[in-house]
Write a protein that holds these residues in place. Structure first.
Motif, PDB file in Angstrom:
ATOM      1  N   ARG A   1       0.828  -1.204   0.000  1.00 36.01           N
ATOM      2  CA  ARG A   1       0.000   0.000   0.000  1.00 36.01           C
ATOM      3  C   ARG A   1       0.868   1.261   0.000  1.00 36.01           C
ATOM      4  O   ARG A   1       0.523   2.255  -0.626  1.00 36.01           O
TER       5      ARG A   1
ATOM      6  N   LEU B   1       0.669   4.269  -2.712  1.00 34.39           N
ATOM      7  CA  LEU B   1       0.478   5.677  -2.361  1.00 34.39           C
ATOM      8  C   LEU B   1       1.560   6.556  -2.986  1.00 34.39           C
ATOM      9  O   LEU B   1       1.280   7.658  -3.466  1.00 34.39           O
TER      10      LEU B   1
ATOM     11  N   GLU C   1       0.613   7.024  -6.546  1.00 29.66           N
ATOM     12  CA  GLU C   1      -0.530   7.920  -6.693  1.00 29.66           C
ATOM     13  C   GLU C   1      -0.123   9.377  -6.509  1.00 29.66           C
ATOM     14  O   GLU C   1      -0.589  10.269  -7.235  1.00 29.66           O
ATOM     15  N   VAL C   2       0.764   9.643  -5.546  1.00 33.25           N
ATOM     16  CA  VAL C   2       1.245  11.016  -5.338  1.00 33.25           C
ATOM     17  C   VAL C   2       2.007  11.488  -6.571  1.00 33.25           C
ATOM     18  O   VAL C   2       1.826  12.621  -7.033  1.00 33.25           O
TER      19      VAL C   2
ATOM     20  N   GLU D   1      -5.577  16.173  -2.339  1.00 35.71           N
ATOM     21  CA  GLU D   1      -5.435  14.727  -2.498  1.00 35.71           C
ATOM     22  C   GLU D   1      -4.033  14.267  -2.132  1.00 35.71           C
ATOM     23  O   GLU D   1      -3.856  13.231  -1.472  1.00 35.71           O
TER      24      GLU D   1
ATOM     25  N   GLN E   1      -3.676  14.133   1.611  1.00 37.09           N
ATOM     26  CA  GLN E   1      -4.360  12.960   2.171  1.00 37.09           C
ATOM     27  C   GLN E   1      -3.510  11.709   1.987  1.00 37.09           C
ATOM     28  O   GLN E   1      -3.388  10.891   2.912  1.00 37.09           O
ATOM     29  N   LYS E   2      -2.900  11.577   0.820  1.00 38.03           N
ATOM     30  CA  LYS E   2      -2.052  10.416   0.561  1.00 38.03           C
ATOM     31  C   LYS E   2      -0.822  10.438   1.474  1.00 38.03           C
ATOM     32  O   LYS E   2      -0.408   9.399   1.998  1.00 38.03           O
TER      33      LYS E   2
ATOM     34  N   GLU F   1      -1.803   9.287   4.936  1.00 38.50           N
ATOM     35  CA  GLU F   1      -1.955   7.825   4.976  1.00 38.50           C
ATOM     36  C   GLU F   1      -0.585   7.147   4.976  1.00 38.50           C
ATOM     37  O   GLU F   1      -0.374   6.147   5.669  1.00 38.50           O
TER      38      GLU F   1
END
Length: 194
Positions: free
Chosen positions: A125, A129, A132-133, A159, A162-163, A166
Protein backbone atom coordinates in the motif's frame (compact mmCIF):
# COMPACT_ATOMS: atom_id res chain seq x y z
CA UNK A 1 -73.09 -13.25 -37.76
CA UNK A 2 -70.57 -12.74 -40.56
CA UNK A 3 -73.35 -12.94 -43.16
CA UNK A 4 -75.27 -10.27 -41.35
CA UNK A 5 -72.21 -8.04 -41.10
CA UNK A 6 -71.42 -8.42 -44.80
CA UNK A 7 -74.99 -7.41 -45.67
CA UNK A 8 -75.75 -10.30 -48.00
CA UNK A 9 -79.20 -10.74 -49.47
CA UNK A 10 -81.35 -13.72 -48.51
CA UNK A 11 -80.69 -15.41 -51.80
CA UNK A 12 -76.94 -15.07 -51.34
CA UNK A 13 -77.18 -16.41 -47.75
CA UNK A 14 -79.26 -19.40 -48.93
CA UNK A 15 -76.78 -20.11 -51.72
CA UNK A 16 -73.83 -20.05 -49.28
CA UNK A 17 -75.65 -22.31 -46.79
CA UNK A 18 -76.38 -24.83 -49.56
CA UNK A 19 -72.69 -24.88 -50.48
CA UNK A 20 -71.77 -25.48 -46.85
CA UNK A 21 -74.34 -28.31 -46.47
CA UNK A 22 -73.03 -30.03 -49.61
CA UNK A 23 -69.47 -29.78 -48.29
CA UNK A 24 -68.28 -27.96 -51.38
CA UNK A 25 -66.07 -24.95 -51.58
CA UNK A 26 -67.53 -21.51 -51.18
CA UNK A 27 -67.77 -19.46 -54.37
CA UNK A 28 -65.39 -16.59 -54.88
CA UNK A 29 -68.25 -14.38 -56.07
CA UNK A 30 -71.88 -14.61 -55.07
CA UNK A 31 -74.08 -13.39 -57.92
CA UNK A 32 -77.01 -11.05 -57.69
CA UNK A 33 -80.54 -11.86 -56.51
CA UNK A 34 -81.75 -13.76 -59.54
CA UNK A 35 -82.00 -17.51 -59.29
CA UNK A 36 -80.67 -17.91 -62.80
CA UNK A 37 -77.22 -19.30 -63.27
CA UNK A 38 -75.18 -16.63 -64.95
CA UNK A 39 -71.96 -17.14 -66.79
CA UNK A 40 -68.94 -16.57 -64.60
CA UNK A 41 -67.59 -13.08 -65.00
CA UNK A 42 -64.06 -12.50 -66.14
CA UNK A 43 -61.97 -11.66 -63.08
CA UNK A 44 -60.80 -8.08 -62.89
CA UNK A 45 -57.24 -9.11 -62.10
CA UNK A 46 -55.47 -11.87 -63.98
CA UNK A 47 -54.32 -14.80 -61.84
CA UNK A 48 -50.82 -14.43 -60.44
CA UNK A 49 -48.07 -15.65 -62.71
CA UNK A 50 -46.24 -17.58 -60.01
CA UNK A 51 -48.77 -20.03 -58.66
CA UNK A 52 -47.41 -22.76 -56.43
CA UNK A 53 -47.43 -26.04 -58.28
CA UNK A 54 -49.49 -28.79 -56.80
CA UNK A 55 -47.62 -31.54 -55.07
CA UNK A 56 -47.52 -34.78 -56.92
CA UNK A 57 -48.83 -37.90 -55.23
CA UNK A 58 -45.47 -39.60 -55.72
CA UNK A 59 -42.75 -38.11 -53.48
CA UNK A 60 -39.69 -36.85 -55.27
CA UNK A 61 -36.64 -38.91 -54.34
CA UNK A 62 -33.08 -38.08 -55.12
CA UNK A 63 -31.24 -40.69 -57.10
CA UNK A 64 -28.57 -42.76 -55.35
CA UNK A 65 -25.75 -41.17 -57.37
CA UNK A 66 -26.71 -37.71 -56.13
CA UNK A 67 -26.78 -38.90 -52.51
CA UNK A 68 -23.42 -40.66 -52.83
CA UNK A 69 -21.85 -37.63 -54.48
CA UNK A 70 -22.54 -35.55 -51.35
CA UNK A 71 -20.94 -35.91 -47.92
CA UNK A 72 -23.74 -38.09 -46.54
CA UNK A 73 -21.67 -41.29 -46.68
CA UNK A 74 -18.33 -39.84 -45.57
CA UNK A 75 -17.18 -41.16 -42.20
CA UNK A 76 -15.25 -39.17 -39.67
CA UNK A 77 -11.79 -40.51 -39.06
CA UNK A 78 -11.13 -41.95 -35.62
CA UNK A 79 -9.04 -39.68 -33.44
CA UNK A 80 -7.72 -41.41 -30.32
CA UNK A 81 -7.82 -39.37 -27.15
CA UNK A 82 -5.61 -39.48 -24.09
CA UNK A 83 -6.23 -42.53 -21.95
CA UNK A 84 -6.98 -42.39 -18.26
CA UNK A 85 -4.49 -43.42 -15.64
CA UNK A 86 -6.06 -46.59 -14.26
CA UNK A 87 -4.05 -46.53 -11.02
CA UNK A 88 -5.32 -43.04 -10.20
CA UNK A 89 -8.85 -44.11 -11.02
CA UNK A 90 -8.54 -47.13 -8.68
CA UNK A 91 -7.19 -44.94 -5.90
CA UNK A 92 -9.97 -42.43 -6.41
CA UNK A 93 -12.63 -45.14 -6.28
CA UNK A 94 -11.10 -46.54 -3.08
CA UNK A 95 -11.24 -43.08 -1.49
CA UNK A 96 -14.84 -42.60 -2.55
CA UNK A 97 -15.90 -45.98 -1.15
CA UNK A 98 -13.93 -45.53 2.07
CA UNK A 99 -14.79 -41.94 2.95
CA UNK A 100 -17.75 -41.14 0.72
CA UNK A 101 -15.86 -38.20 -0.73
CA UNK A 102 -13.49 -37.67 -3.60
CA UNK A 103 -10.49 -36.67 -1.48
CA UNK A 104 -7.89 -36.64 -4.24
CA UNK A 105 -9.67 -34.03 -6.35
CA UNK A 106 -10.27 -31.80 -3.31
CA UNK A 107 -6.55 -31.83 -2.52
CA UNK A 108 -5.67 -31.05 -6.13
CA UNK A 109 -8.09 -28.11 -6.21
CA UNK A 110 -6.76 -26.77 -2.91
CA UNK A 111 -3.15 -26.96 -4.07
CA UNK A 112 -4.04 -25.17 -7.31
CA UNK A 113 -5.75 -22.38 -5.39
CA UNK A 114 -2.85 -22.09 -2.96
CA UNK A 115 -0.26 -21.88 -5.73
CA UNK A 116 -2.27 -19.17 -7.48
CA UNK A 117 -2.47 -17.16 -4.26
CA UNK A 118 1.26 -17.58 -3.61
CA UNK A 119 2.19 -16.43 -7.12
CA UNK A 120 0.38 -13.11 -6.75
CA UNK A 121 2.14 -11.02 -4.10
CA UNK A 122 0.04 -8.53 -2.24
CA UNK A 123 0.71 -5.03 -3.50
CA UNK A 124 2.38 -2.80 -0.95
CA UNK A 125 0.00 0.00 0.00
CA UNK A 126 2.88 2.35 0.73
CA UNK A 127 4.26 1.88 -2.80
CA UNK A 128 0.78 2.40 -4.24
CA UNK A 129 0.48 5.68 -2.36
CA UNK A 130 3.89 6.82 -3.61
CA UNK A 131 2.77 6.08 -7.20
CA UNK A 132 -0.53 7.92 -6.69
CA UNK A 133 1.24 11.02 -5.34
CA UNK A 134 3.61 10.96 -8.31
CA UNK A 135 0.65 10.68 -10.75
CA UNK A 136 -1.05 13.67 -9.15
CA UNK A 137 2.13 15.76 -9.36
CA UNK A 138 2.44 14.90 -13.07
CA UNK A 139 -1.22 15.75 -13.66
CA UNK A 140 -0.83 19.11 -11.94
CA UNK A 141 2.29 19.88 -14.03
CA UNK A 142 0.35 19.05 -17.24
CA UNK A 143 -2.55 21.27 -16.22
CA UNK A 144 -0.22 24.17 -15.44
CA UNK A 145 1.42 23.72 -18.83
CA UNK A 146 -2.05 23.99 -20.42
CA UNK A 147 -2.93 27.06 -18.35
CA UNK A 148 -5.48 25.27 -16.16
CA UNK A 149 -3.27 25.04 -13.05
CA UNK A 150 -5.38 27.39 -10.89
CA UNK A 151 -8.47 25.32 -11.53
CA UNK A 152 -6.95 22.01 -10.31
CA UNK A 153 -4.21 23.11 -7.88
CA UNK A 154 -6.33 23.08 -4.69
CA UNK A 155 -7.96 19.71 -5.49
CA UNK A 156 -4.70 17.98 -6.37
CA UNK A 157 -2.79 19.38 -3.38
CA UNK A 158 -5.59 18.24 -1.05
CA UNK A 159 -5.44 14.73 -2.50
CA UNK A 160 -1.64 14.68 -2.18
CA UNK A 161 -1.82 15.75 1.47
CA UNK A 162 -4.36 12.96 2.17
CA UNK A 163 -2.05 10.42 0.56
CA UNK A 164 0.91 11.73 2.57
CA UNK A 165 -1.07 11.45 5.80
CA UNK A 166 -1.96 7.83 4.98
CA UNK A 167 1.71 7.15 4.21
CA UNK A 168 2.70 8.58 7.64
CA UNK A 169 0.20 6.26 9.38
CA UNK A 170 1.57 3.23 7.51
CA UNK A 171 5.13 4.30 8.36
CA UNK A 172 4.27 4.56 12.07
CA UNK A 173 2.67 1.11 12.05
CA UNK A 174 5.70 -0.38 10.33
CA UNK A 175 8.10 1.22 12.78
CA UNK A 176 6.03 -0.08 15.74
CA UNK A 177 6.08 -3.59 14.25
CA UNK A 178 9.81 -3.41 13.74
CA UNK A 179 10.31 -2.17 17.31
CA UNK A 180 8.25 -5.10 18.65
CA UNK A 181 10.19 -7.58 16.54
CA UNK A 182 13.51 -6.17 17.72
CA UNK A 183 12.52 -6.21 21.40
CA UNK A 184 11.32 -9.84 21.15
CA UNK A 185 14.68 -10.93 19.76
CA UNK A 186 16.55 -9.49 22.76
CA UNK A 187 15.27 -10.85 26.11
CA UNK A 188 16.55 -7.95 28.21
CA UNK A 189 15.19 -5.31 25.88
CA UNK A 190 17.10 -3.39 23.28
CA UNK A 191 19.19 -0.47 24.39
CA UNK A 192 19.14 0.97 20.87
CA UNK A 193 15.41 1.88 21.10
CA UNK A 194 14.60 4.20 24.04
Amino acid sequence: AMMEESKLTRFQRRYLMDCVKRGGTLPLQCHSTSSKETAPAVPAFPPPVCQPSRLSAKPLLRPAKVCQAGDAYAREKFKPQARRDLEKEKQRLQNILATGKDVVECNVKQTLVQTKEEEIPEPDRFEELVNEVQERKEFLAEMEALGQGKKYRRIVLTEISQKMREMEIIDKKRSEEMREIMTKDFPGGNPFFP
